[in-house]
Write an enzyme that holds these catalytic residues in place. Sequence first.
Site, mmCIF file in Angstrom:
data_model
loop_
_atom_site.group_PDB
_atom_site.id
_atom_site.type_symbol
_atom_site.label_atom_id
_atom_site.label_comp_id
_atom_site.label_asym_id
_atom_site.label_seq_id
_atom_site.Cartn_x
_atom_site.Cartn_y
_atom_site.Cartn_z
ATOM 1 C CG PHE A 41 4.689 -3.737 -14.454
ATOM 2 C CD1 PHE A 41 3.606 -3.704 -13.592
ATOM 3 C CD2 PHE A 41 5.807 -2.975 -14.142
ATOM 4 C CE1 PHE A 41 3.621 -2.915 -12.444
ATOM 5 C CE2 PHE A 41 5.828 -2.189 -12.998
ATOM 6 C CZ PHE A 41 4.736 -2.161 -12.153
ATOM 7 N N PRO A 51 3.495 -11.707 -11.031
ATOM 8 C CG PRO A 51 5.284 -10.539 -10.163
ATOM 9 C CD PRO A 51 4.844 -11.264 -11.387
ATOM 10 C CG ASP A 105 0.767 -4.524 -10.310
ATOM 11 O OD1 ASP A 105 0.344 -4.930 -11.417
ATOM 12 O OD2 ASP A 105 1.621 -3.635 -10.201
ATOM 13 C CG ASN A 130 -1.926 -1.135 1.180
ATOM 14 O OD1 ASN A 130 -2.531 -1.407 0.149
ATOM 15 N ND2 ASN A 130 -2.079 -1.835 2.297
ATOM 16 N NE ARG A 141 5.071 7.119 2.915
ATOM 17 C CZ ARG A 141 4.474 6.295 3.766
ATOM 18 N NH1 ARG A 141 3.389 5.636 3.402
ATOM 19 N NH2 ARG A 141 4.968 6.086 4.962
ATOM 20 N NE ARG A 152 3.981 0.016 4.006
ATOM 21 C CZ ARG A 152 3.283 1.060 4.439
ATOM 22 N NH1 ARG A 152 3.610 1.640 5.607
ATOM 23 N NH2 ARG A 152 2.266 1.535 3.749
ATOM 24 C CE LYS A 194 2.193 -6.610 -5.243
ATOM 25 N NZ LYS A 194 2.046 -5.146 -5.157
ATOM 26 C CG HIS A 250 0.299 -0.873 -13.239
ATOM 27 N ND1 HIS A 250 -0.036 0.297 -13.880
ATOM 28 C CD2 HIS A 250 0.900 -0.510 -12.088
ATOM 29 C CE1 HIS A 250 0.346 1.327 -13.149
ATOM 30 N NE2 HIS A 250 0.917 0.867 -12.060
#
Length: 222
Positions: free
Chosen positions: A185, A134, A136, A18, A23, A73, A117, A138
């Site tokens: 991707f 993976p 996601d 997330n 970041r 996290r 993922k 996209h």
Amino acid sequence: MLKQDPVENLFAFICSSNNNIQRITGMVEKLCETYGNHLLTYEDVAYYTFPSIESLAEVKVESKLRTLGFGYRAKFIQQSAAKIMKNGGRDWLLNLRTVSYLEAKSSLMTLPGIGAKVADCICLMSLNHSVAIPVDTHVFQIAKANYVPHLSQTKSVTDKVYNEISAHFQSLFGTYAGWAHSVLFSADLRHLRVPPPVAKKRNATDVTKEKPALGRAQRKKK
């Protein structure tokens, strides 16, 4: 892109939950500054090694990372590091390159904070499992638009949808499905798109120059 160090790759992807790229980059830099070893300073910029698994497994790591803005996290980083150490440390991670893709993925998913993922990202980008896909946001949108049209009305990636998209790409691209995934991707990311070449305008002089040449060719053929 597909030959990253598995330790750095794993913890960077735990940071990605997330989160946006800016970041994530900041968090990885904080990990290095706080728990890595100083390498050198060049033009007033300090460079550090990535932290060892041992240093991230210390009990106090979670509280420290929370003060640095890692949020939930922080717990996943410390607990995953501790479990990896219990499993055998870096050697355990490297050994996942030698087992089957499904076994490697299942093993990674036993670590706190690592779902399907993130496990696939680690398998593809640092454990040599090029069949991993993976899925996601996209990839979900790419699949709906071009590969699995019956999912066009699907709003979210459930476990069933995730597995269906992965299996479809693997059936299309085989062993190197992960490479195809990475190309698709990257092509979908706006900041990586290359604008199409501008067609050169032809003027009347260019057309006039071509006509005699075509005429000579035709006369010679006759």
